[in-house]
Scaffold this motif. Structure first.
Motif, PDB file in Angstrom:
ATOM      1  N   LYS A 144      14.574 -64.699 -24.645  1.00  0.00           N
ATOM      2  CA  LYS A 144      14.712 -63.734 -24.641  1.00  0.00           C
ATOM      3  C   LYS A 144      14.934 -62.668 -26.140  1.00  0.00           C
ATOM      4  O   LYS A 144      16.090 -61.962 -26.578  1.00  0.00           O
ATOM      5  N   ASP A 147      12.833 -58.626 -22.626  1.00  0.00           N
ATOM      6  CA  ASP A 147      13.402 -57.936 -21.385  1.00  0.00           C
ATOM      7  C   ASP A 147      12.596 -58.271 -20.113  1.00  0.00           C
ATOM      8  O   ASP A 147      12.576 -58.512 -19.150  1.00  0.00           O
ATOM      9  N   GLU A 160      11.709 -69.889 -14.340  1.00  0.00           N
ATOM     10  CA  GLU A 160      13.029 -69.467 -14.857  1.00  0.00           C
ATOM     11  C   GLU A 160      12.352 -67.743 -14.888  1.00  0.00           C
ATOM     12  O   GLU A 160      13.195 -66.550 -14.923  1.00  0.00           O
ATOM     13  N   TRP A 278      10.045 -60.935 -15.322  1.00  0.00           N
ATOM     14  CA  TRP A 278      10.976 -61.207 -15.843  1.00  0.00           C
ATOM     15  C   TRP A 278      12.287 -62.481 -15.705  1.00  0.00           C
ATOM     16  O   TRP A 278      11.565 -62.660 -15.228  1.00  0.00           O
ATOM     17  N   ARG A 279      13.039 -62.449 -16.112  1.00  0.00           N
ATOM     18  CA  ARG A 279      14.001 -64.002 -15.814  1.00  0.00           C
ATOM     19  C   ARG A 279      14.538 -63.525 -14.896  1.00  0.00           C
ATOM     20  O   ARG A 279      15.393 -62.454 -14.330  1.00  0.00           O
ATOM     21  N   LYS A 280      14.799 -64.648 -14.134  1.00  0.00           N
ATOM     22  CA  LYS A 280      15.038 -64.479 -12.990  1.00  0.00           C
ATOM     23  C   LYS A 280      16.652 -64.423 -12.738  1.00  0.00           C
ATOM     24  O   LYS A 280      17.310 -64.730 -13.760  1.00  0.00           O
ATOM     25  N   ASN A 281      17.252 -63.236 -11.850  1.00  0.00           N
ATOM     26  CA  ASN A 281      19.007 -63.592 -12.524  1.00  0.00           C
ATOM     27  C   ASN A 281      19.319 -62.505 -13.845  1.00  0.00           C
ATOM     28  O   ASN A 281      20.497 -62.637 -13.585  1.00  0.00           O
ATOM     29  N   ASP A 282      18.449 -61.755 -14.169  1.00  0.00           N
ATOM     30  CA  ASP A 282      18.551 -61.354 -14.823  1.00  0.00           C
ATOM     31  C   ASP A 282      19.396 -59.748 -15.095  1.00  0.00           C
ATOM     32  O   ASP A 282      19.393 -59.006 -14.188  1.00  0.00           O
ATOM     33  N   ASN A 284      20.598 -57.426 -16.511  1.00  0.00           N
ATOM     34  CA  ASN A 284      20.418 -56.368 -17.227  1.00  0.00           C
ATOM     35  C   ASN A 284      19.878 -54.944 -16.421  1.00  0.00           C
ATOM     36  O   ASN A 284      19.339 -55.085 -15.443  1.00  0.00           O
ATOM     37  N   VAL A 287      16.713 -53.446 -16.803  1.00  0.00           N
ATOM     38  CA  VAL A 287      15.275 -54.340 -15.831  1.00  0.00           C
ATOM     39  C   VAL A 287      15.218 -54.168 -14.162  1.00  0.00           C
ATOM     40  O   VAL A 287      14.089 -53.794 -13.935  1.00  0.00           O
TER      41      VAL A 287
END
Length: 299
Positions: A144, A147, A160, A278-282, A284, A287
């Motif tokens: 992290k 982003d 992830e 990108w991160r799953k379910n972020d 932000n 993003v």
């Protein structure tokens, strides 16, 4: 010592009455009747322990205690309004800071247009742009510390992270200008078997490295690596010195070095994939906005 709770509605009523110095006018400005306004002022005076206004027939004035409180009350209300506005801007993705990792070669392809469009759409968002190869980007996404990643050849399985292809491009042969194959329009990969190679180390981009070595293996040889280099610009510079040849994404032809020749390869069907990660379910919103810009740029 415990700090007293800030009576925000009472402070607001106090500031308005201090500016109007007339209960009727202040009540109208607040959109309330005079009795509730008087009650708000009385409650605030009870908290202060002193009268804030001198009430005389036909005249309302601030007491010394009221004059002392007024600038502080204005600061509190201004700070609160500014804080709420900032929170709304952050929450809606209209401001904040977005940390983006990118592979250096993408500065020659998708990155400039993507960032230009994003900045036009979201001028209040600050961008923290970090040049990173694929493996460090994946690690930074997990940690992290970034982003969004713009990278080559994302991993086949990942629990992830999410990936979306931005573009795919063919490979080219990178040759010293004086190489015998530089006179050809297209180079068969097998013709590079006797030349030393300059390659990215596998640690910085495993799948891209394996693609390139796989092209060589399919052509009947294992590339003999004379030198590793982390960035494509360095690969080209080392090729220019005559240390070896390379296979690279076609976009690096925009690196203009007089001593380097770029030639199409056979098989021409081999391609390398560029993806946004990108991160799953972020949660932000920045993003989400950048991903929407990626989609827009790709249409």
């Amino acid at each position: 010592m415990e700090r007293p709770e800030l009576p925000l509605p009472q402070l607001h009523a106090f500031v308005v009455l201090a500016e109007e110095l007339h209960f009727g006018h202040a009540a109208a400005r607040l959109g309330i009747a005079q009795p509730p306004l008087s009650q708000q002022i009385r409650r605030l005076e009870d908290k202060v322990g002193h009268a804030l206004f001198s009430r005389e027939p036909g005249r309302v004035t601030l007491t010394p205690a009221g004059r002392e409180l007024l600038p502080a009350a204005r600061r509190v209300l201004t700070d609160l309004a500014d804080g709420l506005a900032a929170a709304r801007a952050i929450g809606s993705g209209r401001s904040g800071r977005l940390r983006i990792g990118f592979a250096a070669s993408l500065a020659l392809t998708v990155l400039p247009g993507l960032l230009r469009t994003f900045r036009q759409r979201f001028p209040g968002v600050g961008l923290d742009i970090r040049e990173m190869t694929t493996a460090p980007q994946l690690a930074a996404l997990h940690d992290k510390t970034i982003d969004i990643g713009l990278l080559r050849e994302p991993p086949a399985t990942e629990t992830e992270l999410e990936f979306r292809t931005v573009l795919s491009e063919p490979f080219v042969a990178v040759l010293p200008a004086g190489h015998t194959l530089a006179t050809r329009r297209t180079v068969h990969v097998a013709q590079l078997a006797d030349s030393p190679f300059v390659l990215l180390p596998r640690s910085v981009g495993p799948r891209l490295h394996d693609q390139i070595t796989g092209l060589c293996t399919a052509a009947g040889f294992i590339p003999q690596v004379a030198q590793h280099a982390v960035e494509w610009q360095t690969v080209c510079a080392l090729v220019e010195t005559g240390l070896g040849v390379s296979l690279a994404p076609a976009s690096i032809r925009r690196i203009r070095l007089k001593g380097v020749a770029f030639r199409g390869i056979d098989p021409s069907t081999a391609r390398t994939r560029v993806a946004v990660a990108w991160r799953k379910n972020d949660p932000n919103p920045l993003v989400t906005h950048l991903l929407a810009t990626v989609i827009q740029e790709g249409d």
